[in-house]
Scaffold this motif. Structure first.
Motif, short mmCIF file in Angstrom:
data_model
loop_
_atom_site.label_atom_id
_atom_site.label_comp_id
_atom_site.label_asym_id
_atom_site.label_seq_id
_atom_site.Cartn_x
_atom_site.Cartn_y
_atom_site.Cartn_z
N HIS A 215 10.20 39.21 36.72
CA HIS A 215 9.65 38.23 37.62
C HIS A 215 10.11 38.62 38.98
CE1 HIS A 215 9.56 35.75 33.54
NE2 HIS A 215 8.40 36.33 34.01
N TYR A 216 11.43 38.95 39.06
CA TYR A 216 12.00 39.17 40.22
C TYR A 216 12.75 40.48 40.23
CZ TYR A 216 11.21 34.20 40.42
OH TYR A 216 10.44 32.88 40.44
N LYS A 217 12.95 41.02 41.66
CA LYS A 217 13.75 42.34 41.65
C LYS A 217 14.64 42.19 42.75
CE LYS A 217 10.00 45.29 39.67
NZ LYS A 217 9.08 46.38 40.07
N THR A 218 15.89 42.87 42.66
CA THR A 218 16.62 42.78 43.86
C THR A 218 17.92 43.87 43.70
OG1 THR A 218 18.29 41.64 45.24
CG2 THR A 218 18.54 41.16 42.63
N ASP A 219 18.36 44.60 44.71
CA ASP A 219 19.22 45.42 44.77
C ASP A 219 20.52 44.65 45.37
OD1 ASP A 219 18.57 45.37 47.50
OD2 ASP A 219 18.06 47.52 47.60
N ASP A 220 20.60 43.59 45.43
CA ASP A 220 21.63 42.86 46.17
C ASP A 220 21.98 41.32 45.33
OD1 ASP A 220 23.74 41.46 47.51
OD2 ASP A 220 22.41 41.53 49.10
N LEU A 221 22.65 41.51 44.17
CA LEU A 221 22.92 40.20 43.52
C LEU A 221 23.27 39.07 44.36
CD1 LEU A 221 22.64 38.63 40.97
CD2 LEU A 221 24.89 39.45 40.11
N GLN A 222 24.38 39.26 44.90
CA GLN A 222 25.33 38.39 45.71
C GLN A 222 24.42 37.94 46.92
OE1 GLN A 222 29.07 39.54 47.09
NE2 GLN A 222 28.61 38.41 49.25
N GLY A 223 23.26 38.60 47.47
CA GLY A 223 22.38 38.21 48.45
C GLY A 223 21.50 37.48 47.96
N TRP A 224 20.95 37.92 46.72
CA TRP A 224 20.02 37.08 45.98
C TRP A 224 20.27 35.73 45.42
CZ3 TRP A 224 18.57 34.93 41.34
CH2 TRP A 224 17.32 34.78 41.20
N LEU A 225 21.36 35.67 45.00
CA LEU A 225 21.96 34.27 44.59
C LEU A 225 22.17 33.31 45.98
CD1 LEU A 225 24.71 35.28 41.93
CD2 LEU A 225 22.17 34.36 41.36
#
Length: 228
Positions: A215-225
């Motif tokens: 459903h979602y993609k990110t290369d930056d977990l900290q930023g995503w959260l």
């Protein structure tokens, strides 16, 4: 991560609606560039060579064959050689974690989520605890569901997701799961969880990354959260 990605997150997930946050461990809570698996990979090969009395080349072939056929090398060794898993898990996770650095920003982002937070990993609890201590995030989590809890059956076997949500009384419709191996998200999505893939270029990591269950993609977990 781009503003466009952050905006999509803000539009689609409201953290106050989420009761449970589920995280894979390796290459998810810390970057894949840390490359801990290179150490684990070598120790798997060494263990197989010693256990089966074969040379390292043959051990490598078996290691990869069992991974493809059985989901994990461990499962292959247990199935085909009736191996006791505990010595294997202890040996392959006896690695140098000096490259896993404390990440105060990640701890802050996790603490800001609210709800319950769990580790769901194909590794052992001992390994998970060591990694979490290095990252400085141990206090952020309410529990660890490891390969022993799963009766040594690895993700993405659907049955262990049922065991996991039953153990912690999770409502999947109010849960988010975060993984670096896209195919491991399919059973979670089928249960009703919102699923986040940590983008990476590993063949085993991106298999299934374009499927609807991501459903979602990110290369930056900290930023995503932090953007939630």
């Amino acid at each position: 991560m781009s503003d466009q990605k952050n905006n999509k997150v803000n539009q689609m997930i409201k953290k106050n609606d989420i009761q449970t946050w589920v995280f894979d461990l390796d290459n998810t809570l810390y970057p894949a560039s840390t490359n801990l698996f290179a150490q684990v990979d070598v120790r798997m090969r060494e263990f197989i060579a010693q256990y089966l009395s074969v040379d390292l080349d043959e051990a490598y072939k078996l290691q990869k064959s069992y991974f493809r056929e059985c989901g994990t090398t461990l499962r292959g060794l247990m199935t085909k050689h009736d191996m006791d898993p505990e010595p294997y898990l202890e040996y392959v996770h006896d690695i140098d974690l000096s490259g896993v650095l404390a990440t105060p920003g990640l701890a802050k982002a996790l603490e800001g989520l609210g709800g319950q937070k769990y580790i769901f990993t194909n590794a052992s609890t001992a390994h998970a605890e060591r990694v979490m201590d290095c990252l400085g995030v141990s206090a952020c989590f309410d529990g660890i569901f490891d390969i022993v809890d799963a009766n040594y059956t690895p993700k993405p076997d659907a049955s262990i997701y049922d065991t996991f949500i039953e153990k912690y009384a999770i409502d999947p419709s109010k849960a988010v799961m975060v993984e670096d191996m896209a195919r491991n998200l399919e059973p979670a999505a089928n249960l009703g969880m919102k699923c986040v893939w940590i983008e990476n270029e590993a063949d085993w990591g991106k298999e299934g990354a374009d499927e609807a269950y991501v459903h979602y993609k990110t290369d930056d977990l900290q930023g995503w959260l932090a953007a939630l």
